[in-house]
Motif scaffolding. Sequence first.
Motif, mmCIF file in Angstrom:
data_model
loop_
_atom_site.group_PDB
_atom_site.id
_atom_site.type_symbol
_atom_site.label_atom_id
_atom_site.label_comp_id
_atom_site.label_asym_id
_atom_site.label_seq_id
_atom_site.Cartn_x
_atom_site.Cartn_y
_atom_site.Cartn_z
ATOM 1 N N SER A 63 42.949 1.559 63.503
ATOM 2 C CA SER A 63 42.818 1.780 64.883
ATOM 3 C C SER A 63 41.409 1.557 65.425
ATOM 4 C CB SER A 63 43.138 3.341 64.862
ATOM 5 O OG SER A 63 42.927 3.815 66.214
ATOM 6 N N LEU A 64 40.288 1.935 64.643
ATOM 7 C CA LEU A 64 38.887 1.475 65.187
ATOM 8 C C LEU A 64 38.848 0.231 65.332
ATOM 9 C CD1 LEU A 64 36.983 4.005 62.710
ATOM 10 C CD2 LEU A 64 37.104 4.160 65.353
ATOM 11 N N ALA A 65 39.531 -0.530 64.719
ATOM 12 C CA ALA A 65 39.393 -2.135 64.540
ATOM 13 C C ALA A 65 40.024 -2.561 65.980
ATOM 14 C CB ALA A 65 39.991 -2.826 63.655
ATOM 15 N N ASP A 66 41.249 -1.983 66.316
ATOM 16 C CA ASP A 66 41.741 -2.186 67.656
ATOM 17 C C ASP A 66 40.843 -1.782 68.904
ATOM 18 O OD1 ASP A 66 44.108 -3.338 66.591
ATOM 19 O OD2 ASP A 66 45.115 -1.195 66.759
ATOM 20 N N ARG A 67 40.138 -0.612 68.736
ATOM 21 C CA ARG A 67 39.308 -0.488 69.884
ATOM 22 C C ARG A 67 38.038 -1.323 70.093
ATOM 23 N NH1 ARG A 67 40.525 4.419 72.178
ATOM 24 N NH2 ARG A 67 42.042 5.717 71.220
ATOM 25 N N ASN A 68 37.679 -1.562 68.809
ATOM 26 C CA ASN A 68 36.486 -2.511 68.648
ATOM 27 C C ASN A 68 37.015 -3.856 69.703
ATOM 28 O OD1 ASN A 68 33.914 -3.164 68.051
ATOM 29 N ND2 ASN A 68 34.540 -4.531 66.236
ATOM 30 N N VAL A 69 38.190 -4.302 69.137
ATOM 31 C CA VAL A 69 38.867 -5.764 70.099
ATOM 32 C C VAL A 69 38.519 -5.206 71.520
ATOM 33 C CG1 VAL A 69 40.726 -7.080 70.536
ATOM 34 C CG2 VAL A 69 39.884 -6.421 67.951
ATOM 35 N N SER A 70 39.053 -3.985 71.923
ATOM 36 C CA SER A 70 39.223 -3.771 73.313
ATOM 37 C C SER A 70 37.859 -3.625 74.092
ATOM 38 C CB SER A 70 39.706 -2.172 73.439
ATOM 39 O OG SER A 70 40.048 -1.564 74.519
ATOM 40 N N LYS A 79 48.606 -3.712 54.373
ATOM 41 C CA LYS A 79 50.094 -4.336 53.851
ATOM 42 C C LYS A 79 50.215 -4.291 52.329
ATOM 43 C CE LYS A 79 51.862 -6.805 57.855
ATOM 44 N NZ LYS A 79 51.469 -8.105 58.477
ATOM 45 N N VAL A 80 49.074 -5.110 51.549
ATOM 46 C CA VAL A 80 48.798 -5.073 50.310
ATOM 47 C C VAL A 80 48.674 -3.726 49.516
ATOM 48 C CG1 VAL A 80 46.954 -5.737 48.598
ATOM 49 C CG2 VAL A 80 47.464 -7.403 50.525
ATOM 50 N N PHE A 81 47.965 -2.728 50.374
ATOM 51 C CA PHE A 81 47.907 -1.354 49.954
ATOM 52 C C PHE A 81 49.323 -0.927 49.617
ATOM 53 C CE2 PHE A 81 46.743 2.866 49.687
ATOM 54 C CZ PHE A 81 45.763 3.068 48.941
ATOM 55 N N ASP A 82 50.100 -0.965 50.844
ATOM 56 C CA ASP A 82 51.308 -0.129 50.877
ATOM 57 C C ASP A 82 52.236 -0.746 49.643
ATOM 58 O OD1 ASP A 82 50.610 1.178 52.971
ATOM 59 O OD2 ASP A 82 51.626 0.145 54.496
ATOM 60 N N VAL A 83 52.323 -2.159 49.627
ATOM 61 C CA VAL A 83 53.041 -2.812 48.397
ATOM 62 C C VAL A 83 52.505 -2.492 47.277
ATOM 63 C CG1 VAL A 83 53.506 -5.072 47.312
ATOM 64 C CG2 VAL A 83 53.737 -4.784 49.970
ATOM 65 N N ALA A 104 35.967 -9.519 66.148
ATOM 66 C CA ALA A 104 36.469 -8.099 65.919
ATOM 67 C C ALA A 104 38.117 -8.280 65.751
ATOM 68 C CB ALA A 104 36.475 -7.454 67.293
ATOM 69 N N THR A 105 38.814 -9.397 66.190
ATOM 70 C CA THR A 105 40.202 -9.507 66.114
ATOM 71 C C THR A 105 40.280 -9.926 64.475
ATOM 72 O OG1 THR A 105 40.332 -10.373 68.375
ATOM 73 C CG2 THR A 105 42.301 -10.883 66.672
ATOM 74 N N ASP A 106 39.337 -10.806 64.116
ATOM 75 C CA ASP A 106 39.396 -11.205 62.551
ATOM 76 C C ASP A 106 39.464 -9.829 61.716
ATOM 77 O OD1 ASP A 106 39.660 -13.126 60.725
ATOM 78 O OD2 ASP A 106 37.380 -12.841 60.206
ATOM 79 N N ARG A 155 42.699 -8.087 61.725
ATOM 80 C CA ARG A 155 43.647 -8.817 61.090
ATOM 81 C C ARG A 155 43.664 -8.554 59.395
ATOM 82 N NH1 ARG A 155 46.169 -10.006 64.956
ATOM 83 N NH2 ARG A 155 46.071 -11.844 66.516
ATOM 84 N N LYS A 156 42.384 -8.751 59.039
ATOM 85 C CA LYS A 156 41.850 -8.360 57.878
ATOM 86 C C LYS A 156 42.457 -7.187 57.186
ATOM 87 C CE LYS A 156 38.430 -11.852 56.712
ATOM 88 N NZ LYS A 156 37.129 -12.200 57.187
ATOM 89 N N LEU A 157 42.097 -6.062 57.949
ATOM 90 C CA LEU A 157 42.640 -4.658 57.688
ATOM 91 C C LEU A 157 44.091 -4.593 57.676
ATOM 92 C CD1 LEU A 157 40.061 -2.587 60.062
ATOM 93 C CD2 LEU A 157 40.415 -2.407 57.386
#
Lengths: 668, 144
Positions: free
Chosen positions: A203-210, A513-517, A501-503, A506-508
């Motif tokens: 969420s913080l990464a999204d805000r950072n992009v914004s 996803k990796v963590f969930d799997v 910021a987008t990068d 994406r990494k997060l």
Amino acid sequence: MSVPLIFKSIRINNFGGYFGESYAKFPTSERNIMAIQGRNTGGKTSFLNALKWCLYGEVGTRADTEMPLLKLFNSNAIAEGEDLMRVEVEALIKGEPFTIIREARRRFPNSKPNSDNDFTVNFVVKKDGQVLSEDHSNKVINRIAPKIISRFFLFDGELLKEYEDLIEQRNRRSTFPLVEAIEDVLGLPALKTATRFLDKALSLADRNVSQKAQSNTQTKNLSLKLDTLNTQRDQAVEQLTETEAKLEKLERGKSGLEKEVNEEREMDVLRGEIKANEEQRERLAKDIDQYQNQLKELSSQAWKDGIHLALTKRQTQIEQDLSALSDQHENFIVEEHDFQSLKHIIDSGHCDTCGQDVSETHLDTIQSKIDVMIRSHEDRKAQYESLQEKNFQARKVRGLLGQVRPIFERYTAAYEQVLHHSNELTRLAENHDRMKAEAQNEDLEAVRKRRERLEQTTREIGVLRDHISSLTNTIADHDRNIEQLVADINAKEGSKEVEAATDVKRKLETLKKVFDVGREELREEMRKHVEDYASRSYKAMIHEGDHENVRISPKTYELSIVNSRGLPVTEPSSGATQVLALALIVALGKAGRPIGPIVMDSPFGRLDEAHRGRVLRYLPRQASQLVLLYHSGELQPATLNTVKNRIGCAYTIQKAEEGRSKLKEGEA
Amino acid sequence: MSDNDGIENETPSAGVTVSLSDEAKAHLQSFTGYDGAPFKEMMDAFRFAVSLAMAHCGNEAPELESQPGTTLYNLGSFDSNQTFKEAIQAIAPEAYAQTSLTRLIRSYGEKGIGLMIEHCEGDPSSFALEDALEDIHSLADSQT
């Protein structure tokens, strides 16, 4: 490598059913069984609870709530003005000596305590005699015997029953407790927290992009929209987190309620069992009467055994005499023949053997020989009569022996039946008392309320699940929209800052996803691990039919026993169910911590003797120590005897009266 | 002379009644008459005592001190089918020839009661017939 945890001793003061001080030493050698025998309501559960309280500072009730100190403090001690309840456990933790002490002291010894606020609790852990900080103390205990899985190594029949219910089709409830247990063992609550942190970072990464996009006029409007969406998404995530927490709480509550409601449903079954128990006891009492009458009848013939032995001895003696007399008799027959031949020569003056007349000189010699033989002839006659007499006696003794048939075998058989039936009667009587006590606890109004609460909770869970589903969809929508906006922003302006910021975003996302799997894989791995442990334990303890493995189905966590063809055993016996529950608990305990002690309170309820023996032989090999709290109806001395070489010490709980129990070394 | 103060050979009923010393009789009574007692009737306990002594002493009939005795049973009721008589005759023929049957029964009985008391260490309430029978059989096994 040293064993992580070995209990050395326990000192209990005024705790539960124990009044005053009780002390016991745990076995610390290869003979690692501690057998503690006590009657029902004698203090077996208090012993288990004393250990739990000392280690964790709390004791759970059947409804998963904490038992207040007021109930833990021995009521007689309170009545008699004692102000201290204390449990001290000495243990070796990785080979180092620790002392764990927990005590509750009454704040106002002169007035009766009403709540936990009327006590001061102290918790002290000493290592090599040095007191550790409370934080350090808790860490030590949680590392060696984590509280969250303590119920898998400090357990009672209640927990077994809970797990049995997961197996028995007729009582099948939600598999929530098992899922929860496996997650506890796995440490999943910590992983859930980590997931939330990742969500927050995302969420913080999204805000950072914004934020980066707002510096450009072309993307300012899009970034404002992105901000709004992020806020909405954050709110939805927050709501989801709260709702999930509520759901978890309700699920726990529901599980506890289901347990109680199920017990209430079982109350009818229990009443049936009480009736059957009473009928069985009546039959046993009649059988015992019958066998006792048989013993009385046989006792009037017990004299036959003594006479039989005396006659047998006499018979042996007569046979020996007869044997000696018969040998002599052979010689006498020859002598008698010679005597008669010589007598014939004297009478006829002729020898028939050589066909000649005998001279006077020879006749004189023969006559003197006959004179000697006449004297021994009398002896021979007497000897013959004696032989006849002995034969007569032998016949007489044989005849008498035929009349006095010993009763020993019949008496012993009837006596063993009386013993066996009496033991069975005691066991049934104890079961009866326990069931009666359970049945008496039934409060119909409380039953009705609990059922209502369960219905209400089930409805609330349904609503929450719908809400979670809706929130999950909303979040997914927001995620898609945010994704689109971020793409739009990136398309309009090639700002390096936005790209960076987008990068990060994406990494997060990838990380999450990796963590969930990974989390799912870990859970699956642990399920297999528990399944494997449980299968091995089950096979080592089960003693019936074609039962090959234990299966915990992926995702649904349903439990089943499968046969050698891989097919589920549809109606396992109650013994098999209990063995499986035991195997599962042991597996969960072993999967969640290094090998340590197992303390079991009345775990053999519905097992037959063969299974009890197998369980008893298997468990000591799975633990550093096995503390067995049992009542006499649960274990026959013969069964306990099969592990006598593993029993390091035995204690008896002596209950003088209600709430005045003490531990005493030695068997009952 | 009353039955209560004589011994068999001196009483008018010698030969038909079996007597016992007061002490032995008191002991005998303690093996019966209560819930869980090893014997239903005193006579069962007495017969067992006699046979126990026969098993232990064989043809050497126990010595009987000349002490007063109380008439306990009529021989006819004690040994209705004469098994004891014939067994004693077979086991201890010499003693049988020299002593009256009732006196022999008393001597074996007194000895047997003593053995029973010894077996339960003086506490007849702890006398276990199954153990006593087992002892008899182990005695037999030890001799084979």
